[in-house]
Design a protein around this motif. Structure first.
Motif, PDB file in Angstrom:
ATOM      1  N   ALA A   1       1.699 -10.551 -27.121  1.00  0.00           N
ATOM      2  CA  ALA A   1       1.454  -9.792 -27.052  1.00  0.00           C
ATOM      3  C   ALA A   1       1.073  -8.754 -28.501  1.00  0.00           C
ATOM      4  O   ALA A   1       0.718  -9.501 -29.198  1.00  0.00           O
ATOM      5  N   CYS A   2       0.646  -8.008 -28.081  1.00  0.00           N
ATOM      6  CA  CYS A   2      -0.444  -6.730 -29.485  1.00  0.00           C
ATOM      7  C   CYS A   2       0.393  -6.756 -29.875  1.00  0.00           C
ATOM      8  O   CYS A   2       1.530  -6.647 -30.442  1.00  0.00           O
ATOM      9  N   PRO A   3      -0.177  -7.510 -31.073  1.00  0.00           N
ATOM     10  CA  PRO A   3       0.230  -6.884 -32.653  1.00  0.00           C
ATOM     11  C   PRO A   3       1.426  -5.478 -33.466  1.00  0.00           C
ATOM     12  O   PRO A   3       1.879  -5.146 -34.005  1.00  0.00           O
ATOM     13  N   THR A   4       0.045  -4.625 -32.104  1.00  0.00           N
ATOM     14  CA  THR A   4       0.671  -3.455 -32.780  1.00  0.00           C
ATOM     15  C   THR A   4       1.648  -2.735 -32.163  1.00  0.00           C
ATOM     16  O   THR A   4       1.809  -1.773 -32.066  1.00  0.00           O
ATOM     17  N   CYS A   5       0.941  -2.751 -30.461  1.00  0.00           N
ATOM     18  CA  CYS A   5       2.129  -1.503 -29.442  1.00  0.00           C
ATOM     19  C   CYS A   5       2.622  -2.544 -28.412  1.00  0.00           C
ATOM     20  O   CYS A   5       3.555  -2.141 -27.653  1.00  0.00           O
ATOM     21  N   GLY A   6       2.411  -3.816 -28.470  1.00  0.00           N
ATOM     22  CA  GLY A   6       3.489  -4.988 -27.418  1.00  0.00           C
ATOM     23  C   GLY A   6       3.228  -5.543 -26.649  1.00  0.00           C
ATOM     24  O   GLY A   6       3.409  -5.837 -25.841  1.00  0.00           O
ATOM     25  N   ASN A   7       1.876  -4.720 -26.033  1.00  0.00           N
ATOM     26  CA  ASN A   7       1.434  -4.846 -24.847  1.00  0.00           C
ATOM     27  C   ASN A   7       1.205  -6.610 -24.708  1.00  0.00           C
ATOM     28  O   ASN A   7       0.218  -6.953 -25.120  1.00  0.00           O
ATOM     29  N   VAL A   8       1.177  -6.752 -22.877  1.00  0.00           N
ATOM     30  CA  VAL A   8       0.885  -8.336 -23.362  1.00  0.00           C
ATOM     31  C   VAL A   8       0.228  -8.116 -22.078  1.00  0.00           C
ATOM     32  O   VAL A   8      -0.508  -9.971 -22.216  1.00  0.00           O
TER      33      VAL A   8
ATOM     34  N   HIS B   1      -8.577  -8.144 -27.318  1.00  0.00           N
ATOM     35  CA  HIS B   1      -8.467  -7.016 -27.466  1.00  0.00           C
ATOM     36  C   HIS B   1      -7.765  -6.524 -26.603  1.00  0.00           C
ATOM     37  O   HIS B   1      -6.969  -6.913 -25.274  1.00  0.00           O
ATOM     38  N   CYS B   2      -6.719  -4.938 -26.904  1.00  0.00           N
ATOM     39  CA  CYS B   2      -5.264  -4.559 -26.555  1.00  0.00           C
ATOM     40  C   CYS B   2      -6.299  -3.127 -25.900  1.00  0.00           C
ATOM     41  O   CYS B   2      -6.373  -2.244 -26.652  1.00  0.00           O
ATOM     42  N   ASP B   3      -5.859  -3.162 -24.587  1.00  0.00           N
ATOM     43  CA  ASP B   3      -6.635  -1.594 -23.834  1.00  0.00           C
ATOM     44  C   ASP B   3      -6.041  -0.275 -24.259  1.00  0.00           C
ATOM     45  O   ASP B   3      -6.182   0.403 -24.079  1.00  0.00           O
ATOM     46  N   ALA B   4      -4.692  -1.125 -24.456  1.00  0.00           N
ATOM     47  CA  ALA B   4      -4.022   0.526 -24.410  1.00  0.00           C
ATOM     48  C   ALA B   4      -3.713   0.728 -25.703  1.00  0.00           C
ATOM     49  O   ALA B   4      -4.023   1.969 -26.089  1.00  0.00           O
ATOM     50  N   CYS B   5      -4.159  -0.010 -27.065  1.00  0.00           N
ATOM     51  CA  CYS B   5      -3.862   1.102 -28.647  1.00  0.00           C
ATOM     52  C   CYS B   5      -5.453   0.363 -28.886  1.00  0.00           C
ATOM     53  O   CYS B   5      -5.332   1.178 -29.998  1.00  0.00           O
ATOM     54  N   GLY B   6      -6.189  -0.436 -28.614  1.00  0.00           N
ATOM     55  CA  GLY B   6      -7.965  -0.431 -29.022  1.00  0.00           C
ATOM     56  C   GLY B   6      -7.264  -1.391 -30.695  1.00  0.00           C
ATOM     57  O   GLY B   6      -8.391  -1.792 -30.324  1.00  0.00           O
ATOM     58  N   TRP B   7      -6.115  -2.667 -30.138  1.00  0.00           N
ATOM     59  CA  TRP B   7      -5.961  -3.343 -31.038  1.00  0.00           C
ATOM     60  C   TRP B   7      -7.134  -4.020 -30.661  1.00  0.00           C
ATOM     61  O   TRP B   7      -7.514  -4.639 -29.618  1.00  0.00           O
ATOM     62  N   ILE B   8      -7.882  -4.883 -32.184  1.00  0.00           N
ATOM     63  CA  ILE B   8      -8.637  -6.282 -31.446  1.00  0.00           C
ATOM     64  C   ILE B   8      -8.755  -7.150 -32.960  1.00  0.00           C
ATOM     65  O   ILE B   8      -8.482  -6.600 -34.189  1.00  0.00           O
TER      66      ILE B   8
HETATM   67 ZN    ZN Z   1      -2.198  -2.645 -28.284  1.00  0.00          ZN
END
Ligand code: ZN
Ligand code: ADP
Ligand code: ZN
Length: 687
Positions: free
Chosen positions: A429-436, A389-396
């Motif tokens: 990294a997150c595929p949507t926002c790049g958050n690592v 899960h990505c905390d920054a954009c909610g990607w799962i």
């Molecule tokens: Zn993200």
């Protein structure tokens, strides 16, 4: 020599048999025969021999059968009737039932493999004797003695439910009943079915040790073709006296069958989930009736269907209430409330915590490590974490092909979908926002293993799940290590729950069973109870050692007052079964009603629903009594491998009424033009 018409069953989806002309050596019903079908040559089965003119096929269309497989003794008419019953009951063509149940080597065009198997078998047979007298036998306790004498004394069809707590010595009852049966019937055969043979190697070695001179044949899907052919032939020719197998063995040819045993009869593995969706347990009961012999259904947590039969007197009940080993007692079951935060914080001050485990459980593990006893942690979730899960954009981490998450597998450096087996590298990294900074949510067996190893670096920790046992033979090797005492803490999925008799295990921790409490399927609580009872039953199977720990089971839950856990704590299957049966009766669910499930799948849901809607409409054109055809609904996991799936449930209070309806309904369904792939399951297990 004869000139006649052979009615032949072929493995095709067409729901009928085929007539061929034959002139040559006199054929027999039950013989295998080579024929041309379309452009292929295939092996079929002679089901009837008719006079020359006795066919509806025009003379110029009638083809000649090519050759009879005369080296193989014909299959018996009883065996054909068994296949016929299965075909009829599960609504499949006879050929699709009978032929695939035979080893492949019998159905190939060349007979080399069959001939080889026959000559190898002839050599093996010489090494065995017909002497069933066993090497030594333990002295049975009173309940076991009673059970054995009822089983071995039964001369006619007698369905027996052997209801015995875990560790009560059901296996010993099977073995001694088998010994007596074999002594009474010098040529007799005994069929013993187990849910999964790879998980119960102990039983096979127990049987072989007990009857060292008898031929014991195993039949299951992981045998190599050559061995499977040989074992099947050994059974067919009456050489094998004990046949130990998984569900497919119920269709083996057994000319001298005298007793059937179904171990862990409640296990869902007895139901085949594709093709001929049969229940091996139910077919076995029919087979016992057909052969007029006793059948033993053994379990600590019988299926509600079987329990109800025992209550109503249709099955005779045999009970083993105590553990068989002297001074071994059922474990104490404790519920640990996961929401009990205060208590946990207090405990945490002294103890180093382990993520996912309550401090009480950690302490209990320490106590076992201190005195060299084994522990088992059960978690029915493989992988490291069920989702990232990505905390920054909610990607799962969704699977792109299924209504499911991609599971994090850390040691394999992969994300895996457990439904379509799609695999991806773990994204950096997150595929949507790049958050690592991606987070693993939740815990699977791999994560528990990692956490425990950090906390107990000196402990020998072993994980057994589908991932750790991919290589052939590795599951067996892992269980051997456990049995030989080379493991302190075993972590596993349902693979470790079944049948194992771990002698030095005094602690079982059940980490997170709650999700199954609220599942949609009405069978979920029955299954959860059985599963937890099985796992719990691994603890305390030997007498408590001097200065050792008492046998204990800890269940971590947020619902410690749930009736299921309360019943489990009291080891009270009977009360729980009674409650469930009352609920089933009120809701008119099995065993008080009979069901069939039509399932369909296609690339788009509307196509699937449209097909099922048409299927529902057909019901109005059929005269029937008391059949309820429900509305089509998408399955809870709608999409798997890019196919959308939906289902339609058919119910009736009467089994014959349902059977009659299905026959007509299916014929109409086969005529529907549709792009969907569909299948029908009689007595469905998953709703
Ligand atoms: Zn993200
Ligand atoms: P179940 O199949 O009911 O769970 P098992 O058949 O595995 O139980 O038996 C549990 C243990 O009890 C085994 O170690 C077995 O050898 C032992 N056992 C069975 N019957 C007896 C007996 N009559 N006396 C002593 N030990 C026994
Ligand atoms: Zn998938």
């Amino acid at each position: 020599m004869s000139n006649c018409i052979l009615k032949i069953a072929l493995d095709t989806p067409l729901d009928r048999c085929f007539d061929y002309r034959w002139s040559g050596p006199t054929p027999e019903v039950g013989q295998l025969v080579l024929v041309r079908f379309g452009r292929r040559e295939i092996v079929g089965l002679v089901v009837e021999i008719k006079n020359q003119g006795d066919t509806e096929v025009a003379q110029d269309k009638l083809k000649d059968a090519i050759a009879l497989r005369s080296q193989l003794l014909p299959l018996s008419t009883k065996w054909l009737a068994l296949c016929g019953f299965a075909a009829d009951y599960y609504q499949r063509p006879l050929g699709e039932v009978a032929l695939p149940s035979l080893p492949k080597n019998l159905r190939t065009l060349k007979t080399t493999a069959l001939d080889n198997a026959l000559s190898k078998l002839a050599k093996i047979v010489q090494q065995h004797q017909h002497d069933p007298q066993p090497v030594s036998m333990p002295v049975l306790n009173l309940e076991q003695q009673q059970a054995v004498s009822v089983i071995a004394g039964a001369q006619t069809y007698t369905p027996l439910l052997l209801y015995g707590v875990t560790g009560s010595g059901k296996t010993e009852v099977y073995l001694q009943a088998a010994a007596r049966m074999l002594a009474q019937h010098p040529d007799g055969q005994i069929l013993i079915l187990v849910p999964e043979i790879n998980l119960t190697p102990q039983l096979e070695s127990n049987i072989r040790n007990r009857f060292p001179k008898l031929m014991v044949a195993t039949l299951h899907s992981s045998l190599a073709e050559g061995e499977r052919t040989r074992n099947w032939l050994a059974a067919h020719l009456g050489h094998a006296r004990i046949i130990l197998g998984t569900r497919l063995a119920v269709l083996a040819s057994l000319p001298c069958l005298k007793l059937i045993v179904i171990d862990e009869e409640h296990d869902v593995s007895y139901k085949q989930q594709e093709g001929l969706r049969y229940s091996a347990r139910d077919l076995a009961v029919w087979r016992a009736w057909q052969e007029n012999i006793p059948i033993v259904l053994g379990s600590a947590t019988p299926a509600l269907e079987s329990w109800q039969h025992a209550q109503s007197g249709r099955y005779q009940q045999l009970v083993l209430r105590e553990r068989a080993v002297q001074d071994a007692s059922l474990p104490t079951i404790k519920l640990l409330n996961l929401d009990d935060k205060n208590k946990h914080q207090k405990a945490n001050k002294q103890d180093r915590p382990v993520e996912g485990l309550t401090p009480e459980l950690v302490q209990a593990l320490e106590a076992r490590l201190a005195c060299g006893e084994q522990s088992l942690l059960f978690l029915n979730r493989r992988g490291y974490a069920p989702v990232i899960h990505c905390d920054a954009c909610g990607w799962i981490s969704h699977c792109t092909r299924c209504t499911a998450f991609m599971v994090l597998h850390k040691p394999e450096h992969r994300l895996r979908c457990h439904h379509c087996s799609l695999e991806l590298r773990i994204p950096v990294a997150c595929p949507t926002c790049g958050n690592v900074d991606l987070h693993a949510l939740g815990r699977g067996t791999q994560r528990i293993e990692e956490n425990l190893q950090q906390r107990f670096p000196a402990a020998r920790i072993l994980r057994i799940d589908a991932d750790s046992t991919r290589r052939k033979g590795s599951a067996q090797a892992a269980f051997d290590r456990m049995h030989q005492g080379e493991v302190d803490i075993l972590i596993g999925t349902q693979m470790v729950a079944k049948g194992h008799d771990f002698k030095n295990l005094t602690l079982v921790g059940i980490l997170n069973p709650d999700t199954a409490l609220f599942a949609q399927d009405y069978r979920a609580s029955e299954r959860l109870f059985a599963q937890l009872m099985q796992v719990a039953g691994r603890a305390g199977r030997a007498a408590q050692k001097n200065g050792g720990n008492p046998s204990e089971v800890f269940i971590q839950t947020r619902y410690p007052h749930h009736p299921l856990y309360e019943a489990l704590m009291r080891h009270d299957y009977e009360h729980f079964a009674h409650t469930l049966l009352q609920e089933r009766r009120q809701a008119s669910l099995p065993p008080y009603a009979y069901q069939a499930m039509l399932r369909a799948e296609a690339s788009q849901l509307p196509i699937v629903l449209d097909f099922l809607e048409q299927a529902k409409q057909i019901e109005q054109t059929i005269a029937h009594q008391g059949i309820i055809v429900h509305d089509p609904i998408p399955m809870s996991m709608t999409r798997i491998a890019n196919l959308d799936r939906a289902q339609l449930l058919v119910e009736s209070p009467s089994r014959p009424a349902l059977q009659a309806f299905l026959k007509i309904w299916l014929a109409a369904l086969r005529d529907l033009k549709s792009r969907v792939k569909w299948s029908l399951e009689v007595d469905p297990m998953d709703i």
